[in-house]
Design a protein around this motif. Sequence first.
Motif, PDB file in Angstrom:
ATOM      1  N   VAL A  31     -35.009  19.354 -41.370  1.00 49.55           N
ATOM      2  CA  VAL A  31     -33.376  19.161 -40.871  1.00 49.55           C
ATOM      3  C   VAL A  31     -32.563  19.037 -41.050  1.00 49.55           C
ATOM      4  CG1 VAL A  31     -34.839  16.526 -41.820  1.00 49.55           C
ATOM      5  CG2 VAL A  31     -33.334  17.867 -43.904  1.00 49.55           C
ATOM      6  N   HIS A  32     -30.837  19.316 -41.002  1.00 55.83           N
ATOM      7  CA  HIS A  32     -29.719  20.060 -40.260  1.00 55.83           C
ATOM      8  C   HIS A  32     -29.054  19.994 -41.657  1.00 55.83           C
ATOM      9  CE1 HIS A  32     -30.434  20.757 -36.847  1.00 55.83           C
ATOM     10  NE2 HIS A  32     -30.051  19.886 -35.676  1.00 55.83           N
ATOM     11  N   ALA A  33     -28.663  21.393 -41.903  1.00 47.13           N
ATOM     12  CA  ALA A  33     -27.826  20.734 -44.118  1.00 47.13           C
ATOM     13  C   ALA A  33     -27.059  19.698 -44.069  1.00 47.13           C
ATOM     14  CB  ALA A  33     -26.552  22.136 -43.553  1.00 47.13           C
ATOM     15  N   LYS A  34     -26.304  18.903 -42.934  1.00 44.46           N
ATOM     16  CA  LYS A  34     -25.562  17.494 -42.239  1.00 44.46           C
ATOM     17  C   LYS A  34     -26.472  16.603 -43.428  1.00 44.46           C
ATOM     18  CE  LYS A  34     -24.736  16.681 -38.002  1.00 44.46           C
ATOM     19  NZ  LYS A  34     -26.124  16.223 -37.807  1.00 44.46           N
ATOM     20  N   ASP A  35     -27.701  16.559 -42.743  1.00 42.84           N
ATOM     21  CA  ASP A  35     -28.188  15.283 -43.439  1.00 42.84           C
ATOM     22  C   ASP A  35     -29.371  15.504 -43.790  1.00 42.84           C
ATOM     23  OD1 ASP A  35     -27.424  14.284 -40.931  1.00 42.84           O
ATOM     24  OD2 ASP A  35     -29.383  15.346 -38.806  1.00 42.84           O
ATOM     25  N   TYR A  36     -29.448  16.761 -44.883  1.00 44.52           N
ATOM     26  CA  TYR A  36     -30.568  16.866 -46.029  1.00 44.52           C
ATOM     27  C   TYR A  36     -30.187  15.637 -46.643  1.00 44.52           C
ATOM     28  CZ  TYR A  36     -32.569  20.068 -49.258  1.00 44.52           C
ATOM     29  OH  TYR A  36     -33.324  21.036 -49.933  1.00 44.52           O
ATOM     30  N   ARG A  37     -28.692  15.694 -47.490  1.00 45.80           N
ATOM     31  CA  ARG A  37     -29.325  14.949 -48.644  1.00 45.80           C
ATOM     32  C   ARG A  37     -29.866  13.134 -48.040  1.00 45.80           C
ATOM     33  NH1 ARG A  37     -25.078  12.662 -52.918  1.00 45.80           N
ATOM     34  NH2 ARG A  37     -27.079  11.816 -54.403  1.00 45.80           N
ATOM     35  N   ARG A  38     -29.225  13.263 -47.293  1.00 49.52           N
ATOM     36  CA  ARG A  38     -29.778  11.671 -46.930  1.00 49.52           C
ATOM     37  C   ARG A  38     -31.050  11.298 -45.989  1.00 49.52           C
ATOM     38  NH1 ARG A  38     -30.523  10.047 -41.706  1.00 49.52           N
ATOM     39  NH2 ARG A  38     -29.813  11.442 -41.726  1.00 49.52           N
ATOM     40  N   ALA A  39     -31.732  12.159 -45.669  1.00 49.16           N
ATOM     41  CA  ALA A  39     -33.139  12.199 -45.039  1.00 49.16           C
ATOM     42  C   ALA A  39     -34.533  12.761 -45.978  1.00 49.16           C
ATOM     43  CB  ALA A  39     -33.379  13.311 -44.539  1.00 49.16           C
ATOM     44  N   CYS A  40     -33.924  13.540 -47.810  1.00 49.38           N
ATOM     45  CA  CYS A  40     -34.306  13.710 -48.412  1.00 49.38           C
ATOM     46  C   CYS A  40     -34.608  11.799 -49.449  1.00 49.38           C
ATOM     47  CB  CYS A  40     -33.865  14.335 -49.517  1.00 49.38           C
ATOM     48  SG  CYS A  40     -34.018  16.158 -49.232  1.00 49.38           S
ATOM     49  N   GLN A  41     -33.649  11.022 -49.924  1.00 50.17           N
ATOM     50  CA  GLN A  41     -33.038   9.984 -49.546  1.00 50.17           C
ATOM     51  C   GLN A  41     -34.451   8.862 -48.869  1.00 50.17           C
ATOM     52  OE1 GLN A  41     -28.675   9.589 -49.838  1.00 50.17           O
ATOM     53  NE2 GLN A  41     -28.750   9.585 -52.166  1.00 50.17           N
ATOM     54  N   THR A  42     -33.548   8.878 -48.178  1.00 49.95           N
ATOM     55  CA  THR A  42     -35.532   8.014 -47.275  1.00 49.95           C
ATOM     56  C   THR A  42     -36.747   8.414 -47.644  1.00 49.95           C
ATOM     57  OG1 THR A  42     -33.013   7.948 -45.336  1.00 49.95           O
ATOM     58  CG2 THR A  42     -36.221   7.774 -44.807  1.00 49.95           C
ATOM     59  N   LEU A  43     -36.774   9.757 -47.551  1.00 46.63           N
ATOM     60  CA  LEU A  43     -38.077  10.402 -47.690  1.00 46.63           C
ATOM     61  C   LEU A  43     -38.591  10.151 -49.394  1.00 46.63           C
ATOM     62  CD1 LEU A  43     -38.105  14.266 -46.378  1.00 46.63           C
ATOM     63  CD2 LEU A  43     -39.806  11.762 -45.526  1.00 46.63           C
ATOM     64  N   ARG A  44     -38.156   9.357 -50.434  1.00 45.78           N
ATOM     65  CA  ARG A  44     -37.990   8.923 -51.263  1.00 45.78           C
ATOM     66  C   ARG A  44     -38.860   8.073 -51.963  1.00 45.78           C
ATOM     67  NH1 ARG A  44     -33.656   9.274 -55.878  1.00 45.78           N
ATOM     68  NH2 ARG A  44     -33.013   7.599 -54.284  1.00 45.78           N
ATOM     69  N   ASP A  45     -37.359   7.254 -50.655  1.00 44.63           N
ATOM     70  CA  ASP A  45     -37.550   5.730 -50.451  1.00 44.63           C
ATOM     71  C   ASP A  45     -37.880   4.261 -49.714  1.00 44.63           C
ATOM     72  OD1 ASP A  45     -35.892   5.837 -53.505  1.00 44.63           O
ATOM     73  OD2 ASP A  45     -34.074   6.039 -52.065  1.00 44.63           O
ATOM     74  N   HIS A  46     -38.412   5.396 -48.682  1.00 45.20           N
ATOM     75  CA  HIS A  46     -38.764   4.791 -47.696  1.00 45.20           C
ATOM     76  C   HIS A  46     -40.731   3.719 -47.934  1.00 45.20           C
ATOM     77  CE1 HIS A  46     -40.700   3.019 -43.727  1.00 45.20           C
ATOM     78  NE2 HIS A  46     -38.748   3.223 -43.414  1.00 45.20           N
ATOM     79  N   PRO A  47     -41.012   2.963 -48.086  1.00 40.96           N
ATOM     80  CA  PRO A  47     -41.950   2.392 -48.508  1.00 40.96           C
ATOM     81  C   PRO A  47     -43.379   2.700 -47.599  1.00 40.96           C
ATOM     82  CG  PRO A  47     -40.757   0.579 -47.312  1.00 40.96           C
ATOM     83  CD  PRO A  47     -40.098   1.510 -47.404  1.00 40.96           C
ATOM     84  N   GLU A  48     -42.785   3.643 -46.185  1.00 41.37           N
ATOM     85  CA  GLU A  48     -43.962   3.294 -45.822  1.00 41.37           C
ATOM     86  C   GLU A  48     -44.210   5.268 -46.058  1.00 41.37           C
ATOM     87  OE1 GLU A  48     -44.221   2.668 -41.411  1.00 41.37           O
ATOM     88  OE2 GLU A  48     -43.394   1.428 -41.201  1.00 41.37           O
ATOM     89  N   LEU A  49     -43.516   6.030 -46.802  1.00 44.51           N
ATOM     90  CA  LEU A  49     -42.724   7.480 -46.847  1.00 44.51           C
ATOM     91  C   LEU A  49     -43.704   7.369 -48.522  1.00 44.51           C
ATOM     92  CD1 LEU A  49     -40.345   8.488 -44.553  1.00 44.51           C
ATOM     93  CD2 LEU A  49     -43.151   8.915 -43.700  1.00 44.51           C
ATOM     94  N   ARG A  50     -42.189   7.089 -49.209  1.00 42.63           N
ATOM     95  CA  ARG A  50     -42.818   6.965 -51.040  1.00 42.63           C
ATOM     96  C   ARG A  50     -42.925   8.898 -50.810  1.00 42.63           C
ATOM     97  NH1 ARG A  50     -40.047   4.053 -53.301  1.00 42.63           N
ATOM     98  NH2 ARG A  50     -41.869   4.426 -55.433  1.00 42.63           N
ATOM     99  N   PHE A  51     -42.167   9.338 -50.973  1.00 43.50           N
ATOM    100  CA  PHE A  51     -42.469  10.715 -51.347  1.00 43.50           C
ATOM    101  C   PHE A  51     -41.724  10.782 -52.611  1.00 43.50           C
ATOM    102  CE2 PHE A  51     -43.517  12.042 -47.732  1.00 43.50           C
ATOM    103  CZ  PHE A  51     -44.248  12.253 -47.749  1.00 43.50           C
TER     104      PHE A  51
END
Length: 196
Positions: A31-51
């Motif tokens: 991921v690009h640096a500008k999207d880094y934190r948002r992508a991580c939150q999505t990876l943690r919180d999205h029910p189909e991913l749940r990291f």
Amino acid sequence: MTPKLQRLHDAVETILGVKPVERLDELTIEVHAKDYRRACQTLRDHPELRFEQLIDLCGVDYASYGDRPRSRNRFAAVAHLLSQTHNWRLRLRCFCPDDELPLLDSLVEVWPGVNWFEREAFDLFGIVFEGHPDLRRILTDYGFVGHPFRKDFPLSGHVEMRYDPEQKRVVYQPVSIDPREVTPRIVRDDQYGQER
């Protein structure tokens, strides 16, 4: 690719819009640096991913990589993620946009356990994690000059320290390591080390 890995691949591509790369039965996304934190939150919180768990985060210096010339930025943070819910893993890589001041957002608010990992990447590679609550050295001492895991850091270092019994304290001094021969005798030719 196994069916389980294909499900993760498809979910990540659909949800994040990033195409994962498979190598050695593992998926990596970048991921690009500008999207880094948002992508991580999505990876943690999205029910189909749940990291839910960040297992590791490390810095990487791509100053030289294999035998090919560098074609992108020099420093990256690589995170290894685990979903206990879905029992799958993912590697996430993000390159720092500036080689002179490697800077990325801190992930401490997303995964609090990343605290010491980010401090280690800062200490050893010089990657600054913006928003980190306590970004300071963790393995080297406060007077240490440079970042020892960078590929341009000298093997002998810049200074050495020793305890001076007369001053009753630790003192820093220039490195006094004499270079030594490391070529084995069985490899040397008869004229080795002589002026030709």
